[in-house]
Write a protein that holds these residues in place. Sequence first.
Motif, short mmCIF file in Angstrom:
data_model
loop_
_atom_site.label_atom_id
_atom_site.label_comp_id
_atom_site.label_asym_id
_atom_site.label_seq_id
_atom_site.Cartn_x
_atom_site.Cartn_y
_atom_site.Cartn_z
N GLU A 19 12.68 -2.60 -2.33
CA GLU A 19 11.44 -2.05 -2.87
C GLU A 19 10.50 -1.61 -1.75
O GLU A 19 9.85 -0.56 -1.85
CB GLU A 19 10.74 -3.08 -3.77
CG GLU A 19 11.47 -3.31 -5.10
CD GLU A 19 10.73 -4.28 -6.00
OE1 GLU A 19 9.49 -4.36 -5.90
OE2 GLU A 19 11.40 -4.95 -6.81
N LEU A 20 10.43 -2.38 -0.69
CA LEU A 20 9.59 -2.01 0.46
C LEU A 20 10.08 -0.71 1.08
O LEU A 20 9.28 0.20 1.37
CB LEU A 20 9.58 -3.13 1.49
CG LEU A 20 8.88 -2.82 2.82
CD1 LEU A 20 7.42 -2.44 2.60
CD2 LEU A 20 8.99 -4.02 3.78
N ALA A 21 11.39 -0.61 1.29
CA ALA A 21 11.95 0.61 1.88
C ALA A 21 11.69 1.82 0.98
O ALA A 21 11.36 2.91 1.46
CB ALA A 21 13.45 0.43 2.11
N SER A 22 11.84 1.62 -0.33
CA SER A 22 11.60 2.71 -1.28
C SER A 22 10.14 3.14 -1.25
O SER A 22 9.83 4.34 -1.18
CB SER A 22 11.98 2.28 -2.69
OG SER A 22 13.38 2.11 -2.82
N ALA A 23 9.23 2.17 -1.32
CA ALA A 23 7.80 2.48 -1.32
C ALA A 23 7.39 3.21 -0.05
O ALA A 23 6.63 4.18 -0.09
CB ALA A 23 6.99 1.21 -1.49
N ARG A 24 7.91 2.76 1.08
CA ARG A 24 7.57 3.39 2.36
C ARG A 24 8.01 4.86 2.37
O ARG A 24 7.28 5.75 2.81
CB ARG A 24 8.22 2.63 3.51
CG ARG A 24 7.74 3.06 4.89
CD ARG A 24 8.50 2.34 5.99
NE ARG A 24 8.34 0.89 5.93
CZ ARG A 24 7.30 0.22 6.42
NH1 ARG A 24 6.31 0.90 7.00
NH2 ARG A 24 7.25 -1.10 6.34
N GLU A 25 9.22 5.12 1.85
CA GLU A 25 9.75 6.48 1.85
C GLU A 25 9.02 7.36 0.84
O GLU A 25 8.75 8.54 1.09
CB GLU A 25 11.25 6.45 1.57
CG GLU A 25 11.98 7.78 1.72
CD GLU A 25 11.99 8.32 3.15
OE1 GLU A 25 12.54 9.42 3.36
OE2 GLU A 25 11.45 7.65 4.08
N ILE A 26 8.67 6.81 -0.31
CA ILE A 26 7.91 7.55 -1.31
C ILE A 26 6.55 7.96 -0.74
O ILE A 26 6.10 9.10 -0.90
CB ILE A 26 7.72 6.72 -2.60
CG1 ILE A 26 9.06 6.54 -3.31
CG2 ILE A 26 6.71 7.37 -3.54
CD1 ILE A 26 9.08 5.37 -4.27
N ALA A 27 5.90 7.01 -0.05
CA ALA A 27 4.61 7.31 0.57
C ALA A 27 4.74 8.45 1.58
O ALA A 27 3.91 9.36 1.63
CB ALA A 27 4.05 6.05 1.25
N ARG A 28 5.82 8.41 2.35
CA ARG A 28 6.04 9.47 3.35
C ARG A 28 6.29 10.82 2.68
O ARG A 28 5.69 11.84 3.04
CB ARG A 28 7.23 9.10 4.24
CG ARG A 28 7.48 10.10 5.38
CD ARG A 28 8.73 9.76 6.16
NE ARG A 28 9.95 10.06 5.41
CZ ARG A 28 10.49 11.28 5.32
NH1 ARG A 28 9.92 12.32 5.92
NH2 ARG A 28 11.61 11.47 4.64
N LEU A 29 7.16 10.83 1.68
CA LEU A 29 7.55 12.09 1.04
C LEU A 29 6.42 12.71 0.21
O LEU A 29 6.40 13.92 0.01
CB LEU A 29 8.78 11.87 0.17
CG LEU A 29 10.09 11.57 0.92
CD1 LEU A 29 11.20 11.17 -0.04
CD2 LEU A 29 10.51 12.78 1.76
N THR A 30 5.51 11.89 -0.28
CA THR A 30 4.40 12.42 -1.07
C THR A 30 3.15 12.65 -0.22
O THR A 30 2.10 13.02 -0.73
CB THR A 30 4.06 11.49 -2.25
OG1 THR A 30 3.77 10.16 -1.77
CG2 THR A 30 5.20 11.42 -3.25
#
Length: 232
Positions: free
Chosen positions: A43-54
Amino acid sequence: MRPRAVLCLSGGMDSTVCAALAANDYEVYALHFSYGQRTEAKELASAREIARLTGAKEFMPLKIDIFRRIGGSALTDSSIAVPDAPAEESAIGTEVPVTYVPFRNAHFLSAAVSWAEVVGARRVFIGAVEQDSSGYPDCRPAYYEAFNQLIQQGTKEGDIRIETPLIHLKKSEIVRLGVELGAPFHVSWSCYSGETEACGVCESCVLRLRAFREAGGVDPIPYAGQKSASNG
């Protein structure tokens, strides 16, 4: 200069769409909690990448031990198994399941409002959903109305507001909205137990799969036992 907003970003499907929505109009400060959940690292890895991509301005991961120590939820207590979703999908949400983490969102929102006061944000976004969900009591509109009253009384200016733009939508409508917004579903994660492949049988997986199926789409994340998941 765009106004600022704090986003509670779990890394799941709904918060991914919420991230894409908030990014349209705000400079986003994304907040993620690791709280001892089974899929904490994923979940942390997903959230970090979502934040970056958005295009989030800042990403703040926070770690708290409260829920793991308290227990009482299948997500944080290893002695409680994560159950499969009911055979009848219509039964999902009829009663609060063991995956409910007691009063979790109040802790998340409190931190988000604190950060909002510091960075000068007047909005806090969270991807709470009432329909097509597991029936958690802290995902209901009345809960957020009450929390907004608390913020008015308990903050310096009293002008910060929790926004729940998805709360009245069906999951399939959220998928369609996410596709329209270009939300990065491929890096999101919803499974309660798997970190490499989604299990496909917990309530969160079943609701997500049904949403993509009803929206006429294909879920881009990997599921156990199949190369791609377009149905349950």
